[in-house]
Design a protein around this motif. Structure first.
Motif, PDB file in Angstrom:
ATOM      1  N   ALA A   1      -8.496   0.553  36.636  1.00 51.42           N
ATOM      2  CA  ALA A   1      -9.032   1.016  37.576  1.00 51.42           C
ATOM      3  C   ALA A   1      -8.864   2.527  37.589  1.00 51.42           C
ATOM      4  N   TYR A   2      -7.857   3.084  36.985  1.00 51.08           N
ATOM      5  CA  TYR A   2      -7.869   4.612  36.808  1.00 51.08           C
ATOM      6  C   TYR A   2      -8.936   5.053  36.040  1.00 51.08           C
ATOM      7  N   LEU A   3      -9.399   4.401  34.801  1.00 46.57           N
ATOM      8  CA  LEU A   3     -10.341   5.011  33.964  1.00 46.57           C
ATOM      9  C   LEU A   3     -11.684   4.691  34.754  1.00 46.57           C
ATOM     10  N   LEU A   4     -11.989   3.620  35.757  1.00 47.66           N
ATOM     11  CA  LEU A   4     -12.971   3.625  36.397  1.00 47.66           C
ATOM     12  C   LEU A   4     -13.355   4.639  37.496  1.00 47.66           C
ATOM     13  N   ALA A   5     -12.378   5.013  38.120  1.00 47.78           N
ATOM     14  CA  ALA A   5     -12.304   6.082  39.001  1.00 47.78           C
ATOM     15  C   ALA A   5     -12.608   7.710  38.363  1.00 47.78           C
ATOM     16  N   ARG A   6     -12.203   7.724  37.085  1.00 45.58           N
ATOM     17  CA  ARG A   6     -12.384   8.870  36.415  1.00 45.58           C
ATOM     18  C   ARG A   6     -13.798   8.812  36.107  1.00 45.58           C
ATOM     19  N   GLU A   7     -14.459   7.868  35.596  1.00 44.84           N
ATOM     20  CA  GLU A   7     -15.863   7.957  35.411  1.00 44.84           C
ATOM     21  C   GLU A   7     -16.815   8.235  36.736  1.00 44.84           C
ATOM     22  N   LEU A   8     -16.295   7.543  37.819  1.00 45.66           N
ATOM     23  CA  LEU A   8     -17.379   7.897  38.819  1.00 45.66           C
ATOM     24  C   LEU A   8     -16.803   9.508  39.441  1.00 45.66           C
ATOM     25  N   LEU A   9     -15.728  10.001  39.316  1.00 43.30           N
ATOM     26  CA  LEU A   9     -15.471  11.282  39.604  1.00 43.30           C
ATOM     27  C   LEU A   9     -16.317  12.075  38.607  1.00 43.30           C
ATOM     28  N   ALA A  10     -16.470  11.877  37.428  1.00 43.55           N
ATOM     29  CA  ALA A  10     -17.299  12.609  36.532  1.00 43.55           C
ATOM     30  C   ALA A  10     -18.798  12.672  36.995  1.00 43.55           C
ATOM     31  N   LEU A  11     -19.150  11.641  37.679  1.00 45.56           N
ATOM     32  CA  LEU A  11     -20.582  11.666  38.055  1.00 45.56           C
ATOM     33  C   LEU A  11     -20.709  12.367  39.526  1.00 45.56           C
ATOM     34  N   GLY A  12     -19.683  12.998  39.777  1.00 46.93           N
ATOM     35  CA  GLY A  12     -19.819  13.653  41.240  1.00 46.93           C
ATOM     36  C   GLY A  12     -19.407  12.802  42.368  1.00 46.93           C
ATOM     37  N   HIS A  13     -19.069  11.795  42.311  1.00 49.91           N
ATOM     38  CA  HIS A  13     -18.814  10.970  43.521  1.00 49.91           C
ATOM     39  C   HIS A  13     -17.400  11.431  43.916  1.00 49.91           C
ATOM     40  N   ARG A  14     -17.268  11.607  45.375  1.00 50.60           N
ATOM     41  CA  ARG A  14     -16.348  11.987  46.237  1.00 50.60           C
ATOM     42  C   ARG A  14     -15.942  11.480  47.425  1.00 50.60           C
ATOM     43  N   ARG A  15     -16.817  10.559  47.794  1.00 47.78           N
ATOM     44  CA  ARG A  15     -16.524   9.567  49.036  1.00 47.78           C
ATOM     45  C   ARG A  15     -16.913   8.318  48.493  1.00 47.78           C
ATOM     46  N   ILE A  16     -15.841   7.657  48.006  1.00 46.15           N
ATOM     47  CA  ILE A  16     -15.592   6.367  47.444  1.00 46.15           C
ATOM     48  C   ILE A  16     -15.323   5.360  48.599  1.00 46.15           C
ATOM     49  N   GLY A  17     -15.925   3.917  48.630  1.00 45.07           N
ATOM     50  CA  GLY A  17     -15.457   3.095  49.272  1.00 45.07           C
ATOM     51  C   GLY A  17     -14.851   1.849  48.474  1.00 45.07           C
ATOM     52  N   VAL A  18     -13.841   1.066  48.963  1.00 51.04           N
ATOM     53  CA  VAL A  18     -13.506   0.145  48.006  1.00 51.04           C
ATOM     54  C   VAL A  18     -13.752  -1.383  48.549  1.00 51.04           C
ATOM     55  N   VAL A  19     -14.094  -2.230  47.944  1.00 50.86           N
ATOM     56  CA  VAL A  19     -13.910  -3.793  48.425  1.00 50.86           C
ATOM     57  C   VAL A  19     -13.104  -4.203  47.621  1.00 50.86           C
ATOM     58  N   ALA A  20     -11.642  -4.521  48.274  1.00 47.01           N
ATOM     59  CA  ALA A  20     -10.755  -4.932  47.639  1.00 47.01           C
ATOM     60  C   ALA A  20     -10.474  -6.364  47.894  1.00 47.01           C
ATOM     61  N   GLY A  21      -9.390  -6.991  47.120  1.00 46.68           N
ATOM     62  CA  GLY A  21      -9.115  -8.489  47.331  1.00 46.68           C
ATOM     63  C   GLY A  21      -7.892  -8.425  48.346  1.00 46.68           C
ATOM     64  N   PRO A  22      -7.476  -9.547  48.446  1.00 49.86           N
ATOM     65  CA  PRO A  22      -6.553 -10.094  49.527  1.00 49.86           C
ATOM     66  C   PRO A  22      -5.278  -9.144  49.215  1.00 49.86           C
ATOM     67  N   ARG A  23      -4.802  -8.597  50.523  1.00 53.46           N
ATOM     68  CA  ARG A  23      -3.724  -7.691  50.557  1.00 53.46           C
ATOM     69  C   ARG A  23      -2.303  -8.181  49.903  1.00 53.46           C
ATOM     70  N   LEU A  24      -2.328  -9.522  49.898  1.00 49.06           N
ATOM     71  CA  LEU A  24      -0.933 -10.268  49.235  1.00 49.06           C
ATOM     72  C   LEU A  24      -0.937 -10.343  48.064  1.00 49.06           C
ATOM     73  N   LEU A  25      -1.858 -10.008  47.370  1.00 53.58           N
ATOM     74  CA  LEU A  25      -1.913 -10.187  45.914  1.00 53.58           C
ATOM     75  C   LEU A  25      -1.634  -8.889  45.050  1.00 53.58           C
ATOM     76  N   THR A  26      -0.541  -8.817  44.108  1.00 60.66           N
ATOM     77  CA  THR A  26      -0.269  -7.723  43.595  1.00 60.66           C
ATOM     78  C   THR A  26      -1.498  -7.120  42.462  1.00 60.66           C
ATOM     79  N   THR A  27      -2.379  -7.977  42.055  1.00 64.78           N
ATOM     80  CA  THR A  27      -3.486  -7.707  41.448  1.00 64.78           C
ATOM     81  C   THR A  27      -4.132  -6.459  42.232  1.00 64.78           C
ATOM     82  N   THR A  28      -4.485  -6.800  43.426  1.00 64.72           N
ATOM     83  CA  THR A  28      -5.143  -5.959  44.322  1.00 64.72           C
ATOM     84  C   THR A  28      -4.561  -4.729  44.653  1.00 64.72           C
ATOM     85  N   THR A  29      -3.083  -4.723  44.689  1.00 73.07           N
ATOM     86  CA  THR A  29      -2.193  -3.483  44.669  1.00 73.07           C
ATOM     87  C   THR A  29      -2.283  -2.730  43.454  1.00 73.07           C
TER      88      THR A  29
END
Length: 338
Positions: free
Chosen positions: A171-199
């Motif tokens: 996820a860190y590497l993915l965000a780095r790519e978006l930031l390099a493309l100039g994105h600053r206002r990013i929305g996230v469609v996340a998984g269930p709160r209960l799951l450690t993978t989401t966190t």
């Protein structure tokens, strides 16, 4: 067709002795009696009843696998790796779907313990639930004390060998790519709160944003189930609440496909107006239009490694293997609109 009684009579032994030889019982039988029974089996062409054999001895030829949902492409890919190694080792898989229900998971662990399977593999995210974690670890420890083996995939704080996907770093590497493309206002469609993978995946995104002195407010995150329809619903909610996002990060590919569908329905051009990314690199990521930028996890290898750890002889202590993630750039992402 010859029966067990026929074999016993032919060998001149009791049916119980014949059964011990045929079913591989741990009770001692002399070599002479064993040879007589095996000769009788060959002479009479006796075929043992497989069901009866399973009842007569521990199922050390069976491995139990507990997944969240085998119909989910994520777990289908992991299962391919599990199956490949299990087949090579002459093991049969029992696959149990927990449907992300912790209580059902505990029930399956008890069931597999009762069947005396050779190993148990728990595939899929852990839960933010200390009570559940403690109960599960107690059950797994009791199972290992009887000679069973445990391996987990993508879990924190659980007993046994572990194969961990690099969720946070991906996820860190993915965000780095978006930031390099100039994105600053990013929305996230996340998984269930209960799951450690989401966190884990949210932590990676936030870490990359923090390096640019940016944040990810909770209003820009929508929690949903890891499926297409939930991804579409979460995307609609996100667009309505946070207009002006230039990129949407879905934390799995199925949700990303739902996001693409919702954006198409609303006439939002991808990637000219909004970029979209997924996570996992399912086969469908290459087939949708536009093709999906995503984080690639070695899912088949994860399954293969977990099964290998579970079946390797001579284990000493718990082992943890972290498998790397990488970003795959495709057509669903572009430079942020001005």
């Amino acid at each position: 067709m010859a029966t067990l009684a026929d074999v016993a009579r032919r060998a001149g032994v009791s049916p119980a002795t014949a059964s011990r030889v045929i079913n591989g019982s741990s009770k001692t039988v002399t070599e002479e009696l064993r040879d007589r029974v095996l000769r009788a089996v060959a002479d009479l062409r006796y075929v043992p009843n497989a069901h009866a054999q399973l009842l007569a001895r521990p199922q050390r030829s069976v491995v139990g696998v507990i997944v969240h949902d085998v119909s989910d492409p994520y777990f289908a890919e992991i299962t391919r790796g599990l199956q490949r190694v299990a087949t090579a080792c002459g093991k049969l898989l029992i696959i149990c779907n927990s449907y992300r229900d912790p209580e059902r998971e505990l029930e399956y662990v008890d069931l597999l313990r009762g069947q005396q399977v050779a190993a148990m593999i728990l595939a899929g995210s852990g839960y933010h639930d200390p009570s559940f974690t403690t109960r599960l670890n107690e059950q797994l420890a009791a199972y290992e004390a009887t000679g069973g083996r445990v391996a987990v995939i993508g879990r924190h704080e659980h007993a046994g060998d572990a194969v961990m996907p690099a969720n946070e770093n991906g996820a860190y590497l993915l965000a780095r790519e978006l930031l390099a493309l100039g994105h600053r206002r990013i929305g996230v469609v996340a998984g269930p709160r209960l799951l450690t993978t989401t966190t884990d995946r949210l932590v990676g995104l936030r870490r990359a944003l923090a390096e640019q002195d940016l944040s990810l407010p909770e209003e820009q995150v929508r929690y949903a189930e890891f499926d297409r329809d939930s991804g579409a619903e979460a995307t609609a909610s996100l667009l309505d609440a946070v207009p002006g996002v230039t990129a949407i990060v879905a934390l799995n590919d199925s949700m990303a496909v739902g996001a693409l569908s919702l954006l198409r329905l609303r006439g939002v051009a991808v990637p000219d107006q909004v970029s979209v990314t997924g996570f996992d690199d399912m086969p469908i990521a290459r087939d949708v239009t536009p093709t999906l930028t995503t984080v690639r996890l070695p899912l088949v290898e994860m399954g293969a490694r977990a099964m290998t750890l579970a079946l390797e002889p001579g284990k000493v202590g718990d082992r943890i293997e972290v498998l790397d993630a990488g970003v795959v750039l495709r057509d669903s992402t572009a430079t942020a609109p001005a």
